[in-house]
Scaffold this motif. Structure first.
Motif, mmCIF file in Angstrom:
data_model
loop_
_atom_site.group_PDB
_atom_site.id
_atom_site.type_symbol
_atom_site.label_atom_id
_atom_site.label_comp_id
_atom_site.label_asym_id
_atom_site.label_seq_id
_atom_site.Cartn_x
_atom_site.Cartn_y
_atom_site.Cartn_z
ATOM 1 N N LEU A 1 0.813 -1.219 0.000
ATOM 2 C CA LEU A 1 0.000 0.000 0.000
ATOM 3 C C LEU A 1 0.852 1.276 0.000
ATOM 4 O O LEU A 1 0.347 2.374 0.133
ATOM 5 N N HIS A 2 2.157 1.120 -0.104
ATOM 6 C CA HIS A 2 3.037 2.298 -0.056
ATOM 7 C C HIS A 2 4.165 2.080 -1.057
ATOM 8 O O HIS A 2 5.201 1.515 -0.735
ATOM 9 N N VAL A 3 3.918 2.511 -2.292
ATOM 10 C CA VAL A 3 4.854 2.183 -3.369
ATOM 11 C C VAL A 3 5.209 3.438 -4.168
ATOM 12 O O VAL A 3 4.324 4.164 -4.611
ATOM 13 N N HIS A 4 6.511 3.681 -4.323
ATOM 14 C CA HIS A 4 6.970 4.828 -5.108
ATOM 15 C C HIS A 4 7.405 4.391 -6.488
ATOM 16 O O HIS A 4 8.291 3.558 -6.638
ATOM 17 N N GLY A 5 6.751 4.952 -7.504
ATOM 18 C CA GLY A 5 7.150 4.687 -8.883
ATOM 19 C C GLY A 5 8.072 5.794 -9.367
ATOM 20 O O GLY A 5 8.592 6.588 -8.580
ATOM 21 N N ASP B 1 3.107 7.981 -4.995
ATOM 22 C CA ASP B 1 4.261 8.818 -5.294
ATOM 23 C C ASP B 1 4.266 10.070 -4.420
ATOM 24 O O ASP B 1 3.241 10.490 -3.914
ATOM 25 N N HIS B 2 5.441 10.632 -4.280
ATOM 26 C CA HIS B 2 5.598 11.827 -3.454
ATOM 27 C C HIS B 2 4.843 13.020 -4.030
ATOM 28 O O HIS B 2 5.182 13.517 -5.112
ATOM 29 N N GLY B 3 3.823 13.466 -3.346
ATOM 30 C CA GLY B 3 3.154 14.719 -3.717
ATOM 31 C C GLY B 3 2.373 14.689 -5.016
ATOM 32 O O GLY B 3 1.946 15.744 -5.474
ATOM 33 N N SER C 1 -1.212 8.694 -2.913
ATOM 34 C CA SER C 1 -0.056 9.578 -2.977
ATOM 35 C C SER C 1 0.501 9.738 -1.577
ATOM 36 O O SER C 1 -0.243 9.746 -0.602
ATOM 37 N N GLU C 2 1.808 9.816 -1.496
ATOM 38 C CA GLU C 2 2.394 10.192 -0.222
ATOM 39 C C GLU C 2 2.482 11.706 -0.264
ATOM 40 O O GLU C 2 3.371 12.272 -0.896
ATOM 41 N N ILE C 3 1.485 12.331 0.360
ATOM 42 C CA ILE C 3 1.373 13.781 0.207
ATOM 43 C C ILE C 3 2.223 14.510 1.244
ATOM 44 O O ILE C 3 2.692 13.926 2.224
ATOM 45 N N ASN D 1 5.663 -1.568 3.284
ATOM 46 C CA ASN D 1 7.080 -1.426 3.009
ATOM 47 C C ASN D 1 7.186 -0.155 2.174
ATOM 48 O O ASN D 1 6.374 0.060 1.281
ATOM 49 N N ASP D 2 8.139 0.702 2.493
ATOM 50 C CA ASP D 2 8.266 1.956 1.742
ATOM 51 C C ASP D 2 8.985 1.626 0.431
ATOM 52 O O ASP D 2 10.192 1.817 0.291
ATOM 53 N N VAL D 3 8.219 1.086 -0.512
ATOM 54 C CA VAL D 3 8.818 0.513 -1.717
ATOM 55 C C VAL D 3 9.374 1.611 -2.623
ATOM 56 O O VAL D 3 8.666 2.533 -3.007
ATOM 57 N N HIS D 4 10.670 1.517 -2.951
ATOM 58 C CA HIS D 4 11.305 2.491 -3.836
ATOM 59 C C HIS D 4 11.926 1.847 -5.061
ATOM 60 O O HIS D 4 12.420 2.527 -5.949
ATOM 61 N N TYR D 5 11.956 0.511 -5.055
ATOM 62 C CA TYR D 5 12.485 -0.190 -6.236
ATOM 63 C C TYR D 5 11.917 -1.587 -6.265
ATOM 64 O O TYR D 5 11.323 -2.055 -5.289
HETATM 65 ZN ZN LIG Z 1 7.319 6.684 1.065
#
Ligand SMILES: [Zn+2]
Ligand SMILES: [Zn+2]
Length: 1020
Positions: free
Chosen positions: A8-12, A42-44, A67-69, A217-221
């Protein structure tokens, strides 16, 4: 159980240079791992929302858009103060006190629209370092949002890390109250030691408030293999190296981990299972993505109810105006036919009317608009509406190349505007249609092969030169296609590995150079499309790229063209000296002999589209003598036609026998006479796409619309369709009396030429601009080259090239003039350097000078000193102005002014006081005479070098030196003299003696130079 966890927390990639994974890859992996849902946060921004939705649907995973605002630290979103909750240390509020993080998920279509609108407001109202929202906005737009409490940088995480338990409780209570049943406490465990303690506190807090926990998990890759790519990306972002990264996630695992790994992190089982509970809460977003295309809506005068009716009326009125009151019957029929075709396309009438309104408003401000480009120049309606200035009848454009009634589609019109006014054009569109209805299409920049290698070399601590060495191992790009990193021929070391990870990933965002969307009134763009407003100001930019935007809004293209700025500025210079020029628009008006002579000699440097070395060679061979030749040049100067030697044929045929039609040119003896009307203007060659249509019309009797279908198949090399049409082609040709043999010969010529041929309407539009530039250069060289130099003044490669061209043209480069502009400006017999180029004179000082000068140039030193802004009189500025020669026009005794600067400044104060009291001494002040012989070119050159970066004063050769003049120097001198009227003296310094020589006396000068040696040429 394979389905016990969802991420539920994934950064593309739209978490730019922070998220190293693409949603396509994430979705595939989630499906492979058997996960039922996948969120994007995604951030913002939710710019990848649509991509996530598509990719998840593709693999049968439920999409969750979030979004991670950025949330203000308790402050109002408009409040730009940094807030500290403790001593400002590492654990304090993120971004130096500007924001905290919060994970937000859209619960369904309404939630998604709210999320988009929040994004819009975060830029428009809350932008401070990052796009931020505040609690007020969250409450207003939060009815369908699901909130996770956020990462270690979230409000809750920050309070707990600072040991502020009461405040943490307040936070939890506010969110629990505001988002009843939709607020979850987020716990994370990436393997960092401090996370254990934080999680204990979070779990205790959840219990206190009766809230559920959710494991993320603060997914970044994507997976552990791609962790190094993420590390490299962070180094790119922070401009540091892998050895000493400025930002690092440590050794933790920030990948899209499998469920069993998440389960084994030692956190409550329930927090894993709750991810599925959250996923269950989310509804389908389909309706948001299936809205369909929104057409722009034209503003109609009261008497019209339908855009189609207004289009008819306006086009008819426009045609009458274009034809000075007398359109031919043929014109009227063509207009009617085009109008009917256009009105068969839903939204097309509105589209064209909006375009016409914009261009009218842009032109009303005196902004130069290109005559037209692309196929639009083939349309009489578009011409009548004033969208293009290309008369299709005069220029031979064909409507069916623009719109085919047999295959209807929205018209596509590209408009060029002068590039320095493009921002103003967008502003005009916003003024016409409303700020929130006008959006520029966003773009994303990716790492290309060269960029990836360069960035990889940097983060590995290599020098710039070493980086270049890597890049040299790539092949040259072919036919504009980007280079693939796989074609790298160097050593595949660690730099290459890193580059491979970065290649093709997003490294930044930008704005499309042309595309603009205009939404109809009442359509809330910000609730359908994620938007941003760079820096919080200016036009809105879409988070979606152009091909996605085409599903939402009809695209308008306004492209900035540097050459139009040059033309506009040249006209402005000419106007300043009372010369009013109208730019020619018809082929017959483009007939200036001097222009063609200059082009035939290849002196086209600085002319639009004719500037390159190869092109100049072709110009010399082809020797253009009329407008049609320029069109042909633009069409022939491409790899296809040149590969087929079409340029050679054209040049030879044109320049043999006076270009008179010869039967030898015929494609087939039988077809010569028949095709002559279509091909005579291009000496029997098929140069333009329009000619393919004409040829098919003549031979087969097909309409242009029918012919266009075959032409498209030929151009796209659609063999199947070509083969299918060929029997019809032959049957039609045979019916009209042509032999099978001749038809085959024609077919064999047509197929490759359809591919090589060029759009004539486009050639005509660009040909006009090319002609304008060549005409201005030939006839108003001072003004034209001043404008051209200005346009390249920041280009270290081209500026010297154009300065050399000025020398060849015999134009002197003069020091800046206090009465000149920020850029280069025309002067007496030459071009003044720009005031903007003087080191030590800033833009604000220049603005002050320009403002006081107004329309009244400074007439004397006294006039200058008594009027000018105080800032220009600081000693440093004054020194720079004097030494660079900027005051030469007021007082040529530069050296005298220089030694008396202090006194001058003092005197200036007295003058100002006097003029303030209305007093005026009758006499201009006198200066002590600078001793004879003290005038020093060397000093002037040093000053100029120091203040302008280039020495303009010509260096005389040492006395007594003799050498022969080089051919180049002779050429140059000849030019100088031939362009100097006899009464403006040319001074030659020959053998130490200064001689003033009339230019008419060229043979004498030549003889003198050849016999004596060398010289200094300058005007006093
Ligand atoms: Zn994050
Ligand atoms: Zn975060």
């Amino acid at each position: 159980m394979p389905d016990e966890f969802a991420h539920l927390h994934v950064h593309g990639e739209k978490s730019i240079t922070d998220g190293a994974g693409k949603f396509r890859e994430y979705a595939d992996r989630a499906a492979r791992l058997g996960m039922p849902a996948l969120a994007g946060t995604d951030h913002g921004n939710a710019n990848d929302g649509r991509t996530l939705w598509e990719e998840c649907n593709r693999v049968g995973v439920k999409p969750i858009i979030g979004s991670e605002i950025y949330l203000t630290p308790g402050t109002d979103r408009r409040d730009r103060t940094r807030v500290r909750w403790a001593d400002g240390g590492e654990a304090d509020v993120s971004g130096g006190g500007a924001y905290t993080h919060l994970t937000v998920l859209a619960g369904g279509p309404d939630g998604l629209r709210d999320l988009f609108e929040l994004q819009h407001l975060s830029y428009t109202e809350g932008f401070y370092s990052k796009p931020r929202v505040d609690r007020d906005l969250l409450r207003m737009y939060g009815q369908d949002l699901i909130i996770l409490s956020g990462c270690v940088g979230g409000e809750l995480g920050t309070r707990l890390r600072l040991g502020q338990l009461d405040e943490a409780d307040e936070t939890a209570a506010w969110f629990a109250e505001t988002f009843r049943g939709r607020y979850w406490i987020e716990v994370m465990s990436h393997g960092n030691p401090w996370e254990t303690d934080l999680n204990e506190q979070l779990i205790a807090l959840a219990k206190r408030h009766g809230l559920g926990t959710v494991l993320t998990n603060d997914v970044h890759y994507l997976d552990t293999l791609s962790a190094p790519t993420h590390r490299a990306m962070l180094c790119v972002q922070t401009q540091s190296t892998l050895a000493r990264p400025a930002m690092s996630f440590g050794d933790g695992n920030y990948s899209l981990r499998p469920a069993r790994e998440m389960d084994s992190l030692g956190l409550p089982k329930e927090s894993s299972r709750n991810t599925l509970v959250v996923a269950e809460q989310i509804g389908s977003y389909d309706e948001v993505f299936e809205e369909g295309l929104q057409f722009p809506v034209a503003r109609l005068p009261d008497e019209f109810e339908f855009a189609e009716d207004y289009l008819h009326a306006r086009a008819n009125a426009g045609l009458i105006q274009r034809r000075q009151g007398f359109p031919t019957e043929q014109d009227r029929r063509q207009l009617q036919y085009e109008l009917e075709t256009i009105c068969n396309i839903p939204g097309a009438a509105d589209y064209l009317l909006v375009e016409a309104d914009i261009i009218e408003a842009v032109k009303a401000e005196g902004i130069l608009v290109g005559p037209g480009r692309g196929s639009a120049g083939g349309s009489l309606v578009v011409y009548a509406l004033g969208i293009t200035d290309l008369d299709p009848v005069a220029h031979g454009g064909i409507f069916e190349r623009f719109m085919n009634p047999n295959r209807l589609g929205m018209p596509d019109i590209d408009i060029d505007v002068q590039d320095d006014k493009r921002d103003r054009v967008i502003e005009i569109i916003r003024e016409l249609y409303g700020d929130n209805n006008v959006v520029q299409f966003g773009t994303y920049l990716t790492f290309g092969a060269k960029g990836a290698l360069g960035a990889a070399a940097r983060v590995h601590g290599k020098t710039f030169e070493q980086g270049q060495a890597y890049a040299r191992q790539l092949p040259e790009p072919k036919a504009g296609r980007p280079v693939d990193l796989a074609d790298y021929t160097g050593l595949r070391d660690e730099v290459y590995d890193t580059a491979e990870g970065l290649f093709g990933r997003i490294r930044g965002q930008g704005v499309h150079p042309a595309a603009v969307g205009i939404a109809p009134p009442g359509y809330r763009v910000e609730r359908s499309i994620p938007l941003r407003r760079p820096g919080g100001v200016g036009p809105l930019v879409t988070g979606y790229v152009d091909h996605v935007m085409e599903e939402y809004l009809v695209k308008y293209d306004f492209l900035g063209l540097r050459n139009l700025t040059i033309v506009a500025n040249t006209l402005k210079f000419l106007k300043q000296r009372g010369v009013a020029l109208t730019l020619p628009l018809l082929p017959g008006e483009c007939n200036d002999r001097k222009t063609y002579e200059q082009l035939s000699e290849g002196y086209s440097l600085g002319c639009f589209q004719l500037d390159g070395t190869q092109m100049r060679r072709l110009l010399r061979r082809l020797k253009p003598s009329e407008f049609g030749d320029i069109l042909a040049l633009l069409a022939l100067f491409r790899p296809g036609p040149m590969g087929a030697d079409a340029d050679d044929y054209y040049a030879d045929r044109k320049n043999t026998n006076g270009g008179v039609w010869s039967d030898d040119w015929a494609i087939h003896p039988e077809l010569g006479e028949a095709l002559r009307p279509a091909l005579e203007e291009t000496y029997g060659l098929i140069v333009f796409q329009e000619q393919v249509l004409q040829v098919l019309n003549i031979i087969c009797g097909w309409s242009y619309a029918e012919a266009a279908l075959l032409f498209d198949a030929m151009r796209k090399k659609n063999i199947e369709k070509m083969d299918a049409t060929r029997p019809n082609y032959e049957a039609a040709g045979l019916r009209r009396g042509y032999s099978a043999e001749s038809l085959t010969a024609l077919w064999e010529v047509l197929v490759p030429f359809a591919d090589y041929s060029f759009n004539k309407a486009h050639s005509a539009g660009y040909g006009l601009v090319a002609y304008w530039t060549a005409y201005l250069k030939a006839n108003h060289p001072v003004e034209y080259m001043a404008a051209t130099l200005t346009s390249v003044s920041d280009d270290q490669d081209r500026l010297p090239e154009y300065l050399a061209e000025c020398a060849r043209m015999g134009l002197r480069i003069l020091p800046p003039s206090i009465n000149g502009g920020f850029g280069f400006s025309p002067g007496d017999g030459g071009i003044h350097y720009g005031l903007g180029a003087i080191k030590g004179v800033g833009a604000s000082v220049y603005a002050g000078i320009e403002e006081t000068r107004g329309t009244r140039p400074f007439s004397s030193l006294r006039d200058f000193f008594s009027r000018v802004d105080q800032r220009a009189l600081s000693l440093g500025t004054l020194k720079a102005l004097v030494a660079s020669g900027a005051l030469d026009t007021l007082c040529p005794r530069r050296e005298e002014l220089y030694v008396q600067q202090t006194e001058l400044a003092a005197r200036a104060i007295r003058w100002r006081a006097e003029s303030a009291f209305g007093q005026r001494s009758l006499l201009e002040p006198t200066f002590p005479v600078w001793p004879r012989g003290m005038y020093s070119t060397t000093t002037r050159r040093e000053w100029e070098q120091q203040y302008l970066g280039v020495a303009l004063t010509t260096q005389p050769i040492e006395l007594g030196t003799t050498r022969r003049v080089t051919q180049e120097e002779l050429e140059w001198l000849r030019n100088v003299l031939s362009r100097n009227p006899g009464d403006s003296p040319v001074w030659l310094l020959i053998g130490g003696r200064k001689m003033s020589l009339p230019s008419a006396n060229w043979p004498a000068i030549e003889a003198a130079i050849e016999s004596v040696g060398i010289f200094d040429v300058s005007a006093p």
